[in-house]
Design a protein around this motif. Structure first.
Motif, PDB file in Angstrom:
ATOM      1  N   ASP A   1     -28.853   1.170   3.608  1.00 53.48           N
ATOM      2  CA  ASP A   1     -30.488   1.347   3.719  1.00 53.48           C
ATOM      3  C   ASP A   1     -30.545   3.113   3.854  1.00 53.48           C
ATOM      4  O   ASP A   1     -31.557   3.802   3.090  1.00 53.48           O
ATOM      5  CB  ASP A   1     -31.052   0.923   4.869  1.00 53.48           C
ATOM      6  N   GLU A   2     -29.806   3.648   4.463  1.00 56.11           N
ATOM      7  CA  GLU A   2     -29.930   5.338   4.476  1.00 56.11           C
ATOM      8  C   GLU A   2     -29.630   5.844   3.313  1.00 56.11           C
ATOM      9  O   GLU A   2     -30.281   6.767   3.087  1.00 56.11           O
ATOM     10  CB  GLU A   2     -28.938   5.662   5.742  1.00 56.11           C
ATOM     11  N   LEU A   3     -28.627   5.436   2.732  1.00 59.41           N
ATOM     12  CA  LEU A   3     -28.207   6.179   1.406  1.00 59.41           C
ATOM     13  C   LEU A   3     -29.439   5.862   0.437  1.00 59.41           C
ATOM     14  O   LEU A   3     -29.628   6.759  -0.348  1.00 59.41           O
ATOM     15  CB  LEU A   3     -26.991   5.303   0.793  1.00 59.41           C
ATOM     16  N   ARG A   4     -29.829   4.558   0.215  1.00 57.84           N
ATOM     17  CA  ARG A   4     -31.088   4.182  -0.656  1.00 57.84           C
ATOM     18  C   ARG A   4     -32.317   5.235  -0.338  1.00 57.84           C
ATOM     19  O   ARG A   4     -32.900   5.692  -1.350  1.00 57.84           O
ATOM     20  CB  ARG A   4     -31.339   2.829  -0.378  1.00 57.84           C
ATOM     21  N   ASP A   5     -32.326   5.431   1.021  1.00 54.31           N
ATOM     22  CA  ASP A   5     -33.667   6.290   1.496  1.00 54.31           C
ATOM     23  C   ASP A   5     -33.216   7.784   0.797  1.00 54.31           C
ATOM     24  O   ASP A   5     -34.342   8.381   0.447  1.00 54.31           O
ATOM     25  CB  ASP A   5     -33.308   6.345   2.815  1.00 54.31           C
ATOM     26  N   ILE A   6     -32.038   8.255   1.200  1.00 54.31           N
ATOM     27  CA  ILE A   6     -31.790   9.745   0.645  1.00 54.31           C
ATOM     28  C   ILE A   6     -32.032   9.849  -0.785  1.00 54.31           C
ATOM     29  O   ILE A   6     -32.366  10.733  -1.354  1.00 54.31           O
ATOM     30  CB  ILE A   6     -30.120  10.164   1.053  1.00 54.31           C
ATOM     31  N   MET A   7     -31.517   8.818  -1.762  1.00 55.47           N
ATOM     32  CA  MET A   7     -31.818   8.849  -3.154  1.00 55.47           C
ATOM     33  C   MET A   7     -33.297   8.693  -3.483  1.00 55.47           C
ATOM     34  O   MET A   7     -33.746   9.486  -4.197  1.00 55.47           O
ATOM     35  CB  MET A   7     -30.952   7.459  -3.991  1.00 55.47           C
TER      36      MET A   7
ATOM     37  N   GLY B   1     -23.954   9.580  -4.743  1.00 59.18           N
ATOM     38  CA  GLY B   1     -24.437   8.386  -4.219  1.00 59.18           C
ATOM     39  C   GLY B   1     -23.389   7.185  -4.549  1.00 59.18           C
ATOM     40  O   GLY B   1     -23.049   6.495  -3.523  1.00 59.18           O
ATOM     41  N   VAL B   2     -22.830   7.281  -5.729  1.00 62.07           N
ATOM     42  CA  VAL B   2     -21.819   6.123  -5.916  1.00 62.07           C
ATOM     43  C   VAL B   2     -20.554   6.498  -5.266  1.00 62.07           C
ATOM     44  O   VAL B   2     -19.861   5.323  -4.437  1.00 62.07           O
ATOM     45  CB  VAL B   2     -21.444   6.301  -7.216  1.00 62.07           C
ATOM     46  N   THR B   3     -19.967   7.674  -4.908  1.00 62.81           N
ATOM     47  CA  THR B   3     -19.090   7.802  -4.172  1.00 62.81           C
ATOM     48  C   THR B   3     -19.337   7.564  -2.518  1.00 62.81           C
ATOM     49  O   THR B   3     -18.409   6.913  -1.816  1.00 62.81           O
ATOM     50  CB  THR B   3     -18.580   9.421  -4.104  1.00 62.81           C
TER      51      THR B   3
ATOM     52  N   ILE C   1     -28.452  16.297   5.628  1.00 62.06           N
ATOM     53  CA  ILE C   1     -28.407  15.278   4.547  1.00 62.06           C
ATOM     54  C   ILE C   1     -26.840  15.125   4.166  1.00 62.06           C
ATOM     55  O   ILE C   1     -26.411  14.223   3.846  1.00 62.06           O
ATOM     56  CB  ILE C   1     -29.371  15.538   3.312  1.00 62.06           C
ATOM     57  N   LYS C   2     -26.416  16.500   3.993  1.00 62.99           N
ATOM     58  CA  LYS C   2     -24.808  16.573   3.765  1.00 62.99           C
ATOM     59  C   LYS C   2     -24.154  15.957   4.596  1.00 62.99           C
ATOM     60  O   LYS C   2     -23.238  15.023   4.264  1.00 62.99           O
ATOM     61  CB  LYS C   2     -24.345  17.783   3.535  1.00 62.99           C
TER      62      LYS C   2
END
Ligand SMILES: NC(=O)c1ccc[n+]([C@@H]2O[C@H](COP(=O)([O-])OP(=O)(O)OC[C@H]3O[C@@H](n4cnc5c(N)ncnc54)[C@H](OP(=O)(O)O)[C@@H]3O)[C@@H](O)[C@H]2O)c1
Length: 288
Positions: free
Chosen positions: A163-169, A202-204, A151-152
């Motif tokens: 989409d991948e970032l949204r998924d991680i959140m 997430g924002v960064t 994940i890191k």
């Protein structure tokens, strides 16, 4: 009508209010102080107007898509576009009990991360060439909070997608609801900041993706997005324990919001683009 416009979210108090004040002095266009509460937003705008600043109030709750759509519609009809967007609205809960954590995490991620995504979805189509976007983040959004190496690596990857970032959140929130966030490679409790670090990670990460997308989809339009940490500022959010004044805290966000236009032969690399900035200096993604 194509008159310049700037929008600051969560601007009825704290750093956002100070950003609005500074933009009123530095930006030649209409500055919109936006807030989720009409009462608090109008009162803040009126107090600035009494001081002689030209500011307008607009209702905008970053978790309420309808208010964002209305704001976008209004900006399009009044200004035909947007020149500065400062995604400042945010919340922080100091989790006291494990029972409160899932609810607080939902609200934190919904406001601080998905709120930015919501606003960008409807306001990015309005951005004119040379527009500047400032996503207010925090150095607390440090990758040390991510224990799972896959994940890191994804979060700091140059090919991460929205989409991948949204998924991680979403994965994070699911793990918090199930209480197995540690096994799933996240932390967040009992750290005193709860889900706040995850929201700002997430924002960064989002900022880096957004700059890449503008460069690919609107090359030559000189649109710049940066993630700015204001430092540790004395506001309601920090229970006024921060060491900086709101004026000091607003300095770097305003600097990033007013980066000069780049055109012709000027080397775009001279200006920060898609970066994490603190004290007007580019720093690496905390923990990367
Ligand atoms: N203070 C610091 O040391 C520090 C450090 C790093 C980053 N930051 C970031 O800087 C930004 C501003 O923080 P601050 O210290 O100025 O905090 P603050 O004084 O608590 O102000 C937060 C603002 O966000 C608004 N807000 C919350 N939820 C919202 C929503 N759903 N829609 C629209 N507005 C909403 C609040 O409105 P209400 O009045 O209606 O609640 C308030 O106007 C935040 O993103 C924060 O994470 C702060």
């Amino acid at each position: 009508m194509a008159s310049p416009a700037a929008v600051v979210t969560g601007a009825n108090k704290g750093i956002g209010l100070q950003i609005v004040k500074e933009l009123c002095k530095k930006f030649s266009g209409t500055v919109y102080l936006t807030a989720r509460s009409a009462q608090r937003g109008k009162a803040a705008a009126e107090s600035l107007q009494k001081d002689g600043l030209e500011v307008e109030y607009l209702n905008l709750d970053v978790t309420n898509v309808e208010t964002i759509k209305q704001a976008a519609k209004y900006l399009r009809s009044e200004h035909g576009g947007l020149d500065i967007l400062c995604n400042n609205a945010g919340v922080l809960f100091y989790s006291k009990t494990k029972e409160d954590f899932p609810k607080e995490a939902e609200e934190t991620i919904a406001t601080n991360f998905f709120g930015v995504l919501n606003v960008c979805e409807y306001l990015f189509p309005l951005l004119r060439p040379h527009a500047r976007v400032v996503n207010i983040t925090s150095g607390v959004g440090h990758l040390k909070y991510i224990k799972d190496d896959t994940i890191k690596q994804k979060l700091k990857s140059d090919t991460l997608t929205v989409d991948e970032l949204r998924d991680i959140m979403q994965q994070y929130l699911k793990a918090v609801r199930q209480g197995d966030y540690e096994e799933k490679g996240f932390t967040g409790y009992p750290d005193m900041y709860g889900a706040y670090p995850m929201s700002k990670i997430g924002v960064t990460a989002l900022t880096r993706i957004q700059q890449r997308m503008f460069d690919q989809e609107r090359p030559g339009d000189d649109i710049i997005v940066n993630a700015v940490c204001p430092g540790y500022v004395a506001t309601d959010m920090t229970q006024h324990k921060g060491v900086l004044t709101v004026m000091q805290g607003a300095d770097t966000p305003v600097y990033a919001a007013t980066l000069p236009p780049v055109s012709g032969d000027a080397a775009p690399s001279e200006l920060p683009r898609g970066q994490f900035i603190i004290n007007r200096k580019v720093r690496k993604f905390p923990g990367s």
